[in-house]
Design a protein around this motif. Structure first.
Motif, PDB file in Angstrom:
ATOM      1  N   ARG A  42       0.845  -1.211   0.000  1.00 19.52           N
ATOM      2  CA  ARG A  42       0.000   0.000   0.000  1.00 19.52           C
ATOM      3  C   ARG A  42       0.873   1.251   0.000  1.00 19.52           C
ATOM      4  O   ARG A  42       0.583   2.234  -0.670  1.00 19.52           O
ATOM      5  CB  ARG A  42      -0.868   0.047   1.249  1.00 19.52           C
ATOM      6  N   SER A 144      -6.679   2.822   3.879  1.00 19.73           N
ATOM      7  CA  SER A 144      -6.434   2.535   2.464  1.00 19.73           C
ATOM      8  C   SER A 144      -5.707   3.735   1.878  1.00 19.73           C
ATOM      9  O   SER A 144      -6.290   4.520   1.132  1.00 19.73           O
ATOM     10  CB  SER A 144      -7.741   2.302   1.709  1.00 19.73           C
ATOM     11  N   GLN A 146      -3.611   4.170  -0.444  1.00 14.63           N
ATOM     12  CA  GLN A 146      -3.530   4.317  -1.903  1.00 14.63           C
ATOM     13  C   GLN A 146      -4.830   4.887  -2.453  1.00 14.63           C
ATOM     14  O   GLN A 146      -4.820   5.595  -3.462  1.00 14.63           O
ATOM     15  CB  GLN A 146      -3.159   2.975  -2.562  1.00 14.63           C
ATOM     16  N   TRP A 147      -5.958   4.638  -1.766  1.00 13.26           N
ATOM     17  CA  TRP A 147      -7.221   5.235  -2.199  1.00 13.26           C
ATOM     18  C   TRP A 147      -7.265   6.717  -1.830  1.00 13.26           C
ATOM     19  O   TRP A 147      -7.874   7.523  -2.546  1.00 13.26           O
ATOM     20  CB  TRP A 147      -8.415   4.485  -1.594  1.00 13.26           C
ATOM     21  N   GLY A 150      -5.423   8.254  -4.537  1.00 10.33           N
ATOM     22  CA  GLY A 150      -6.283   8.250  -5.723  1.00 10.33           C
ATOM     23  C   GLY A 150      -7.292   9.385  -5.682  1.00 10.33           C
ATOM     24  O   GLY A 150      -7.498  10.094  -6.667  1.00 10.33           O
ATOM     25  N   ALA A 259      -6.085   4.075  -8.125  1.00 10.99           N
ATOM     26  CA  ALA A 259      -6.357   3.314  -6.901  1.00 10.99           C
ATOM     27  C   ALA A 259      -6.819   1.895  -7.233  1.00 10.99           C
ATOM     28  O   ALA A 259      -6.381   0.923  -6.600  1.00 10.99           O
ATOM     29  CB  ALA A 259      -7.402   4.041  -6.063  1.00 10.99           C
ATOM     30  N   SER A 262      -4.004  -0.209  -8.571  1.00 13.25           N
ATOM     31  CA  SER A 262      -3.048  -0.581  -7.517  1.00 13.25           C
ATOM     32  C   SER A 262      -3.523  -1.824  -6.769  1.00 13.25           C
ATOM     33  O   SER A 262      -2.716  -2.606  -6.262  1.00 13.25           O
ATOM     34  CB  SER A 262      -2.844   0.586  -6.549  1.00 13.25           C
TER      35      SER A 262
END
Lengths: 310, 289
Positions: A42, A144, A146-147, A150, A259, A262
């Motif tokens: 992540r 999260s 990576q979100w 995003g 996102a 990923s």
């Protein structure tokens, strides 16, 4: 490149190298190591997302859109706080979208889109990334990152319109790029339409939840694009509205796409599942929110600007 | 007018530490929690969260609404996870089925079936413990961190002045905008708008959200002019910023940071060695036989 830029670049590369070393060393220690099981991946994608932002900044750093003064700091905070509050309210109180992971209908996405367009990419990125982080924390969605990046990219890309002198030409180019992305995602949906693992990722057992996503969800990216296209032609004389929705649409596709893609590595989804089961249920409705709510915010803000003169 | 979180000074474990030290420990704790799916490891982390909660000095009536909302949300999603196995297939490849319940009807050709498997139950419980641990530690922060110290805390964690102040303002604005949203909803209700009765297709629903989202957003932007003016009058951003309150690490703060970082390194090492992966208790597997 000045000293400050170099230090940021080296820091980001250092973080990525650190995590890649963990992959390499971890593989030596435990040959069966699956990095996605450790959660470390992540943070690799957080580094990649930040690197993308940084590279765009480094390439265009002479532009005034990167200046951050008092006004931008306050707007960053307002955007992030509004996004967090609205995410909290709508994540918890409206409804989740059938998808492969935790995806909710999020009209709040209009906030980073609007703040990115109105106040620039830095404000948009901060609003999306920090707002999503706080919103998830308030809701209890967990972590999260990576979100969050995003979501930050959604606002960031929406603000990149200010890098272009000719907004109108940029709008046309962005529409073509968005059309291609929407078409690509929709083609992937149709090619994988009969794969029964898009909602709950449990195709073998033949159990509750084992279903494809609906046709409307599969077409939602195209529906969103068509709505934006309608805005483009119906409000053609109001360039602000047109530019805001088209750049927001592109930001939505790229940010949510980042996102979702990923998760191919982080959650081990096959690419088709990441696109059809995650990207479309998230980015499709977002595109519809962009087409409806962003123009309203732009028009209301323009009216306030006229009244206050600021 | 800004509304603040329900912070007040308390005799508590959290507030006995420098806020920077607690934030560093908190981040290490979160990173540790997301590394594991083994319920036994997660229970250790959950116990740590409970220690923090029970020593926080925050009364139940102060946090009741937040706990009920987040608790309900987590329980709902955990139940959904139990029903569907959603997300679990990333962790296990086969299921030991305890019971399969099939509905006597079909919906558009699909017959609803509920499968209870050992893996699915273990995964739902692990998920619930994991998310409760994260939420328990997170929920304490606004009640325990002095709003006057937000900015200097983030600055002390190495963020640039402007970003630190942006984070400071974000945390301050969240409860205010929550209040504004509620006020706007009440005002719109007085005009006949009913959020609970939103009906129609997706487009109609989105359009009907505008009377809530647009006024709150535009009001926030307009009201920010006062804050911008106040900051400009104090020459914000002209040079390096100073803070009214200063933070100094004490030995106990350094000890907490060392503990948090040490815990993270141990968790990463355990994870790299293959410990802490998804685990199904034997008794559940026996039930499936």
């Amino acid at each position: 490149m000045d000293k400050r830029l170099r230090s940021i670049l080296f820091s980001l590369i250092g973080v990525l190298v650190f995590f890649l070393l963990i992959v390499w060393i971890g593989g030596l220690i435990n040959p069966n190591l699956q990095l996605d099981e450790t959660g470390v991946l992540r943070f690799v994608f957080v580094g990649i997302g930040l690197l993308i932002v940084f590279v765009i900044y480094a390439l265009t750093r002479t532009s005034p859109v990167w200046e951050v003064g008092t006004r931008e700091v306050v707007y960053m905070a307002i955007g992030a706080a509004l996004y967090a509050v609205l995410s909290f309210l709508f994540n918890g109180t409206v409804f989740a979208v059938p998808s492969v992971s935790q995806v909710a209908l999020r009209p709040a996405i209009a906030i980073p889109m609007f703040f990115g367009y109105a106040f620039g990419p830095v404000v948009g990125f901060f609003s999306g990334a920090v707002g999503n982080m706080f919103g998830d924390a308030l809701t209890g969605f967990g972590l999260s990152p990576q979100w969050s990046i995003g979501n930050g990219l959604v606002g960031f890309v929406a603000g990149l319109v200010h890098l272009f002198k000719d907004k109108k030409r940029s709008v046309d180019a962005v529409l073509i790029a968005s059309a291609l992305l929407a078409a690509l995602a929709t083609v992937i949906f149709f090619v994988n339409r009969n794969v029964p693992n898009m909602m709950f990722f449990d195709p073998e057992a033949g159990i509750f939840g084992d279903a494809t996503i609906s046709l409307f969800a599969g077409l939602s990216a195209v529906v969103g694009f068509v709505l934006v296209l309608l805005v483009r032609f119906l409000f053609g004389q109001n360039l602000d509205v047109v530019a805001a929705v088209t750049w927001s649409l592109l930001g939505n596709f790229l940010g949510i796409g980042f996102a979702a893609i990923s998760d191919i590595w982080i959650n081990g989804y096959p690419p088709a599942v990441a696109i059809v089961g995650e990207f479309l249920p998230a980015a499709g409705p977002n595109a519809i929110f962009a087409a409806i709510l962003v123009p309203l915010l732009v028009v209301a803000f323009a009216s306030v600007q006229r009244q206050t003169g600021r | 007018m800004l509304v603040t979180w329900r912070y007040r000074p308390r005799k508590s474990l959290i507030q006995s530490f420098d806020p920077r030290a607690w934030i560093i420990f908190f981040l290490c704790y979160i990173a540790c929690t997301v590394l594991f799916w083994d319920l036994r490891y997660l229970l250790v982390l959950f116990a740590m969260a409970l220690v923090a909660v029970f020593t926080s000095g925050i009364k139940w009536h102060e946090m009741r609404r937040a706990w009920l909302f987040i608790g309900g949300f987590i329980l709902f999603f955990s139940f959904l996870t139990l029903l569907t196995g959603r997300g679990g297939i990333e962790l296990y490849k086969e299921e030991h089925i305890i019971r399969r319940l099939t509905a006597g009807f079909t919906l558009l050709g699909w017959r609803p079936t509920l499968v209870l498997s050992a893996e699915r139950i273990a995964y739902a419980v692990a998920m619930m413990v994991r998310v409760f641990s994260l939420a328990s530690m997170t929920i304490l922060i606004p009640y325990s961190l002095n709003p006057a110290l937000y900015g200097v805390t983030f600055r002390g964690l190495g963020l640039p002045d402007k970003v630190a102040y942006g984070m400071d303002l974000t945390m301050r604005f969240i409860p205010s905008f929550g209040r504004d949203f509620q006020l706007t909803m009440d005002a719109q209700r007085a005009r006949g708008y009913e959020l609970e009765k939103i009906s129609g297709g997706l487009f109609a629903q989105v359009r009907k959200l505008a009377p809530l989202i647009v006024p709150v957003t535009i009001h926030a932007i307009v009201a920010s002019e006062d804050i911008i003016d106040a900051m400009d009058l104090r020459a914000f951003g002209v040079g390096p910023r100073t803070w009214v309150d200063e933070l100094h690490y004490r030995p106990r703060d350094r000890a907490l940071i060392a503990f948090g970082v040490g815990m993270l390194l141990v968790c990463i090492a355990l994870s790299l060695w293959g410990f802490g992966k998804f685990w199904v208790p034997d008794f559940l597997l026996r039930l499936a036989q």
